[in-house]
Enzyme design. Structure first.
Site, PDB file in Angstrom:
ATOM      1  N   SER A 518     -28.846  82.596  70.717  1.00  0.00           N
ATOM      2  CA  SER A 518     -29.878  83.222  71.472  1.00  0.00           C
ATOM      3  C   SER A 518     -31.554  82.942  72.369  1.00  0.00           C
ATOM      4  O   SER A 518     -32.022  82.303  72.976  1.00  0.00           O
ATOM      5  CB  SER A 518     -30.283  84.642  70.566  1.00  0.00           C
ATOM      6  OG  SER A 518     -30.920  86.032  71.369  1.00  0.00           O
ATOM      7  N   ASP A 604     -21.290  89.490  77.383  1.00  0.00           N
ATOM      8  CA  ASP A 604     -22.616  89.023  77.125  1.00  0.00           C
ATOM      9  C   ASP A 604     -23.928  89.973  77.795  1.00  0.00           C
ATOM     10  O   ASP A 604     -23.879  89.635  79.410  1.00  0.00           O
ATOM     11  CB  ASP A 604     -23.270  87.935  77.227  1.00  0.00           C
ATOM     12  CG  ASP A 604     -24.546  87.599  75.628  1.00  0.00           C
ATOM     13  OD1 ASP A 604     -25.144  89.252  76.277  1.00  0.00           O
ATOM     14  OD2 ASP A 604     -24.890  86.602  75.321  1.00  0.00           O
ATOM     15  N   HIS A 650     -22.684  89.122  72.542  1.00  0.00           N
ATOM     16  CA  HIS A 650     -24.325  88.518  72.339  1.00  0.00           C
ATOM     17  C   HIS A 650     -23.784  87.813  70.364  1.00  0.00           C
ATOM     18  O   HIS A 650     -24.067  88.464  69.906  1.00  0.00           O
ATOM     19  CB  HIS A 650     -24.871  89.228  72.661  1.00  0.00           C
ATOM     20  CG  HIS A 650     -26.673  87.938  72.566  1.00  0.00           C
ATOM     21  ND1 HIS A 650     -27.283  87.277  73.223  1.00  0.00           N
ATOM     22  CD2 HIS A 650     -27.627  88.002  71.774  1.00  0.00           C
ATOM     23  CE1 HIS A 650     -27.677  86.582  72.860  1.00  0.00           C
ATOM     24  NE2 HIS A 650     -28.343  87.073  71.790  1.00  0.00           N
TER      25      HIS A 650
END
Length: 661
Positions: A518, A604, A650
């Protein structure tokens, strides 16, 4: 008006179609590339997968599920089933109340469970791994539990009374509305609160004594709390303290006193304060001016992170982190004495057991590290001591050594590093090293137990975790020193950490890999551009690699609230130049790059896939351009691989999908 050009809708539509087509072509090209490359790793993958499954089965069988105790009743969830047992009976005599599959959610997992005070209702949220949004199901418990209500797109929820549930709804990654619903006498649902500022996210919490339900509206740097009196759940919420930029606070309650955990005053780190009575209008300014109705209970030491905070009837428990070490501080709310206990050296993460009873005399929690499975501990308030809970013994790796180092960054700041390696490993400078980094949002680097980390240790790898600025490992100032116009500090910290590891004899550049997920992709990707010779490989999961273009697109769901972390390049040219100076995508150039492996997710909602696809294309082109400029034969060309997962959202996959990853 004559002569005025009207923007052509056809032109706008054409650019969208072209963009979509480009995205599809890039995605197809990467999928073909992955399908050609992945068979190369088949034998290795098979071996690792078998070992991971073996370890996973070994540790999940013994870890147990979080338990929620209500008087004599204990509730817990396991393998998609909700169980009820008596406190003294243990899990062997548990009865199944219902299963998630019975409710028609076979592919979902349980995210949150809340039981009404009279235990007649249970609210449970179920989430599929392909979505960020959960569904809340309210079950009427009894001999045959039945579904009372289904509420879609719910984030958090709490019972204000036996039949009154407050909940927040989630849309486009935002939570801005709070509803109240009741369904016994006269069923109705009512909007209670709406947050107007896009930077703020709303969630709910019940104080430990269940006296108040709190509506918490938080941005990355500021908070505001409203109180709902649980004895009068239909009355309008009362504001505790109007939001003040940079001021964060949280509310607890005990014996007619409000306890406020706040960053108010200098230094801007957490302090626990209390007001003499909740009936007074609460104003944090009265604490500053030394009014008699405020009392400082506890202030954190410098460079200390408050990880968790739990209130009991006569004690307050604080879990703290200081230079990588974990501490348990127990504050007596009667004598105001503080007992500080240093937790075992190997421990990196702790987790309080969910919903301990307010009046209990024991606080239960689990300790773990990337290579140590969760172990259960108990702190007894009566005995003032820490007890390790005996569970069925699982052989764990005892020959793993934990080392803590401090790297001196460019501005002389000392940056903590946690290192794990096998005690039996000889010649550590020849061993492969996996370096982990995050450094954003004031969030600590994830150091929870992972089976794959244990395999790496067993196979002679060294694992290093760099607690750089931008993360939260050393308190709120640690985050402030690594965000917005200080983001480059995190990059200097990471460079210093890897350099020190090599100097101390932990591996060398040609055996070093860097891992990030991330927002950690910003620092990892930046280092890959500035110091590619420090590492041989980089592994990224759903990485944020195109900061500039993303922060210029206000239509994306998180852009506005993210401005507190990265700045606003649309309105501040200085900010735009600063982001451009470190943004991974913007700084790719022809040079000798390390090999790169990226996992991304088609669904995502947080990290646009288009940015990752373009990053991979640009990086591969730069690496090939560099190789073609050099005349020597057999010049090393890095592998740059992208694996796009069709399922999963995600960084949030089921065990089966994460195993395949």
């Amino acid at each position: 008006q004559k002569g005025t050009k009207v923007p052509s809708k056809r032109k706008q539509n054409t650019s969208i179609v072209t963009s979509d087509l480009l995205h599809k072509n890039l995605l197809k090209s990467e999928q073909e590339n992955w399908n050609n490359i992945s068979p190369t790793y088949k034998a290795m993958t098979k071996r690792i997968k078998e070992k991971l499954e073996e370890l996973h089965n070994m540790y999940t069988l013994n870890s147990g599920s979080p338990r929620m105790r209500f008087g004599e009743n204990v509730y817990f969830e396991e393998n998609g089933c909700i169980f009820l047992t008596k406190a003294d009976d243990g899990e062997g005599n548990a009865e199944i109340l219902f299963s998630v599959e019975d409710l028609g959610f076979s592919d979902a997992f349980t995210q949150r469970i809340r039981i009404s005070p009279d235990q007649r209702y249970m609210a449970i949220s179920l989430k599929s791994e392909n979505s960020e949004e959960a569904t809340c199901i309210i079950m009427k418990l009894g001999n045959l539990p039945v579904v009372e209500k289904v509420i879609p797109s719910v984030f958090s929820f709490e019972w204000a009374a036996n039949d009154v549930l407050y909940y927040t709804t989630q849309k486009n990654l935002k939570c801005q509305n709070v509803f109240m619903t009741t369904f016994t006498y006269q069923e109705h649902t009512k909007l209670v609160y709406t947050e107007q500022d896009a930077r703020f996210f709303v969630d709910l919490y019940c104080t430990k004594d269940r006296r108040f339900l709190t509506i918490n509206s938080n941005s990355k740097t500021t908070s505001e709390v409203w109180l709902v009196d649980c004895s009068h759940p239909f009355e309008s919420p009362a504001l505790v303290q109007a939001r003040t930029t940079g001021l964060i606070y949280h509310i607890e309650h005990r014996k007619d006193q409000l306890y406020i955990l706040t960053t108010y005053g200098e230094p801007a780190e957490y302090k626990a304060i209390l007001t003499d009575n909740y009936t007074h209008r609460i104003n944090l300014d009265t604490y500053c001016s030394g009014k008699e109705n405020w009392q400082l209970v506890y202030a954190l030491e410098k460079k200390t992170k408050l990880v968790d905070f739990e209130m009991f009837s006569d004690d307050c428990v604080m879990f703290l982190k200081n230079t990588g070490h974990l501490y348990l501080n127990v504050i007596s709310l009667v004598s105001h004495s503080v007992q500080s206990i240093k937790l075992p050296t190997w421990a990196c993460e702790f987790e309080l057991e969910s919903h301990p009873e307010h009046t209990t005399s024991t606080c239960y929690f689990q300790l773990s590290s990337p290579v140590h499975p969760p172990k259960r501990f108990a702190y007894s308030f009566k005995e003032n001591n820490l007890i390790e809970q005996a569970v069925q013994e699982v052989p764990i790796i005892t020959n793993c050594h934990t080392t803590r180092l401090l790297a001196k960054s460019k501005d002389e700041t000392l940056v903590p590093i946690t290192v794990f390696h096998n005690k039996n490993s000889k010649e550590l400078h020849r061993r492969p090293l996996l370096v982990h980094v995050y450094g954003a949002y004031g969030i600590d680097l994830n150091m929870s137990f992972k089976e794959e980390k244990l395999i790496l240790i067993e196979e002679g790898w060294i694992l290093a975790y760099c607690h750089v600025r931008g993360g939260g490992e050393q308190g709120l100032s640690w985050h402030r020193d690594g965000c917005q116009q200080n983001k480059l500090q995190g990059l200097h910290d990471l460079r210093a950490c890897i350099t020190l590891l090599h100097q101390q004899g932990f591996s060398q550049p040609r055996h070093t890999a860097l891992a990030a997920a991330s927002a950690g992709g910003v620092l990892a990707g930046a280092l890959c551009n500035t110091d590619p010779a420090l590492i041989r490989a980089m592994v990224l999961q759903a990485p944020f690699v195109d900061v500039l273009n993303t922060m210029m697109k206000t239509h994306l769901p998180l852009t506005i609230e993210e401005q507190e972390e990265w700045g606003n390049p649309l309105e501040d040219e200085k900010c735009m130049k600063y982001i451009k100076s470190y943004c991974p995508y913007q700084n790719i150039k022809p040079q000798c790059y390390p090999s790169v492996f990226i996992t991304a997710y088609e669904n995502d909602e947080r990290i646009p896939l288009t940015g990752i696809l373009q990053y991979v294309q640009k990086l591969r082109k730069a690496a090939l351009d560099h190789a073609s400029r050099l005349s020597e034969k057999g010049n090393w060309i890095p592998n740059i691989i992208l694996d796009v997962q069709a399922s999963g959202s995600h960084c949030d996959s089921s065990w089966e999908h994460s195993l395949n990853e």
